[in-house]
Design a protein around this motif. Structure first.
Motif, PDB file in Angstrom:
ATOM      1  N   PHE A   6      -7.432   2.162   2.871  1.00  0.00           N
ATOM      2  CA  PHE A   6      -8.022   1.099   2.071  1.00  0.00           C
ATOM      3  C   PHE A   6      -6.934   0.192   1.503  1.00  0.00           C
ATOM      4  N   GLY A   7      -7.312  -1.066   1.299  1.00  0.00           N
ATOM      5  CA  GLY A   7      -6.378  -2.047   0.747  1.00  0.00           C
ATOM      6  C   GLY A   7      -6.237  -3.244   1.666  1.00  0.00           C
ATOM      7  N   GLY A  15      -6.817   7.580   2.133  1.00  0.00           N
ATOM      8  CA  GLY A  15      -7.787   8.133   1.212  1.00  0.00           C
ATOM      9  C   GLY A  15      -8.762   9.046   1.915  1.00  0.00           C
ATOM     10  N   LEU A  16      -9.592   9.684   1.142  1.00  0.00           N
ATOM     11  CA  LEU A  16     -10.682  10.478   1.706  1.00  0.00           C
ATOM     12  C   LEU A  16     -11.962  10.165   0.956  1.00  0.00           C
ATOM     13  N   VAL A  17     -13.079  10.475   1.596  1.00  0.00           N
ATOM     14  CA  VAL A  17     -14.384  10.215   1.014  1.00  0.00           C
ATOM     15  C   VAL A  17     -14.910  11.524   0.432  1.00  0.00           C
ATOM     16  N   ILE A  23     -14.405   6.816  -2.513  1.00  0.00           N
ATOM     17  CA  ILE A  23     -13.092   6.894  -1.865  1.00  0.00           C
ATOM     18  C   ILE A  23     -12.065   7.380  -2.884  1.00  0.00           C
ATOM     19  N   ARG A  24     -11.320   8.397  -2.493  1.00  0.00           N
ATOM     20  CA  ARG A  24     -10.270   8.971  -3.331  1.00  0.00           C
ATOM     21  C   ARG A  24      -8.900   8.667  -2.724  1.00  0.00           C
ATOM     22  N   ALA A  57     -10.339   5.027  -5.603  1.00  0.00           N
ATOM     23  CA  ALA A  57      -9.917   3.719  -5.124  1.00  0.00           C
ATOM     24  C   ALA A  57     -10.707   2.644  -5.854  1.00  0.00           C
ATOM     25  N   PRO A  58     -10.195   1.436  -5.915  1.00  0.00           N
ATOM     26  CA  PRO A  58     -10.947   0.351  -6.573  1.00  0.00           C
ATOM     27  C   PRO A  58     -12.304   0.139  -5.916  1.00  0.00           C
ATOM     28  N   ALA A  59     -13.305  -0.140  -6.714  1.00  0.00           N
ATOM     29  CA  ALA A  59     -14.649  -0.382  -6.187  1.00  0.00           C
ATOM     30  C   ALA A  59     -14.640  -1.603  -5.272  1.00  0.00           C
TER      31      ALA A  59
END
Length: 282
Positions: A6-7, A15-17, A23-24, A57-59
């Motif tokens: 992500f990003g 990350g992982l879900v 998302i973490r 992670a950011p929304a």
């Protein structure tokens, strides 16, 4: 596990879900999903982490392709019997291999850009596998142990480049943004039967492709073993395994994508892509 990156482009984090679909951020534990970080041992270490211990992670954050550092992006042509039939071609006796340039890889929901001088852009919903272990002359019975995970792929194609411009299919398969991957890299333990997954693709809300991995001519273990008879696959390499019937070029009359079209792709267990077609731009 469902793994993501992500990003912003070029600055994605791993990350992982989690079980709630959030998302973490894994970046404190791993640099990226590339190379040795896709090995069975590395994935086992990630599996042992409690997701709730990781920051969110950011929304609404952008998702990138769920694998990085891909050096070889291999594709399989005419690997569904019903797709071969709709194109008027014989069922292949052996898998048809071609390459997509790794530079065509993009995020699952990124815009798909028309190439310069193009007028026949087409869609192909597919399942791809990502290599986790260096693979060289692999036996079919051992093939699944070399796969880090599976992801949804749109094998975007420019049919005039592919068919009318002479030479190999790679010309019509490799333009910028022609390889959306993701949203997730799903580890094999999450997929009970990879050869029985429903697949679908819509354009502007109209269903264009409906299929199942059960109609593959050559199975995923066979394909990994087959490809490694001709080349070495390294961790992070991607093999996309063919499309079911319903491509635009096989319709009567043919249908091609145009700027402004919106695509939705789904493969059971692998999530959903939503992308918009945009005009060529430098």
């Amino acid at each position: 596990m469902k793994l993501v990156r992500f990003g912003q482009p070029g600055a994605e984090k791993p990350g992982l879900v989690d079980k709630q679909g959030a998302i973490r951020d894994l970046s404190v534990h791993i640099s990226d999903f590339t190379g040795a970080n896709l090995s069975p041992a590395s994935l086992d270490r990630l599996r042992a982490i409690e997701p709730e211990s990781l920051p969110l992670a950011p929304a609404g954050v952008r998702l990138g392709a769920p694998v990085a550092g891909t050096r070889n992006f291999v594709a399989i042509g005419l690997n569904y019997a019903d797709h071969a039939k709709e194109t008027g071609q014989e069922i292949p006796a052996e898998p048809i291999l071609f390459n997509k340039a790794p530079t065509c890889i993009c995020g699952p929901n990124d815009d798909i850009m028309y190439p310069k001088n193009s007028d026949r852009m087409d869609w192909e919903v597919e399942i791809a596998f990502v290599v986790g272990t260096r693979s060289r002359y692999v036996e079919e019975k051992d093939a699944l142990a070399h796969i880090a995970g599976y992801c949804l792929c749109n094998d975007v194609s420019e049919r005039r480049f592919q068919v009318k411009r002479a030479g190999q299919w790679v010309k019509g398969k490799s333009a910028e943004t022609f390889g959306p991957l993701g949203p997730f890299l799903v580890t094999p333990d999450e997929i009970p039967d990879v050869q029985n997954l429903a697949m679908a693709l819509d354009v502007n809300g109209d269903r264009k492709q409906t299929g199942s991995t059960s109609t593959m001519i050559f199975s995923i273990p066979f394909l990994l073993a087959y490809v490694t008879q001709f080349m070495v696959l390294e961790p992070g390499d991607v093999v996309t395994t063919g499309t079911p019937p319903g491509v635009g070029s096989a319709k009567t009359p043919p249908e091609y994508l145009k700027a402004g079209d919106e695509l939705v792709l789904r493969v059971e267990g692998l999530g959903e892509q939503r992308a918009k077609v945009v005009p060529f731009k430098l």
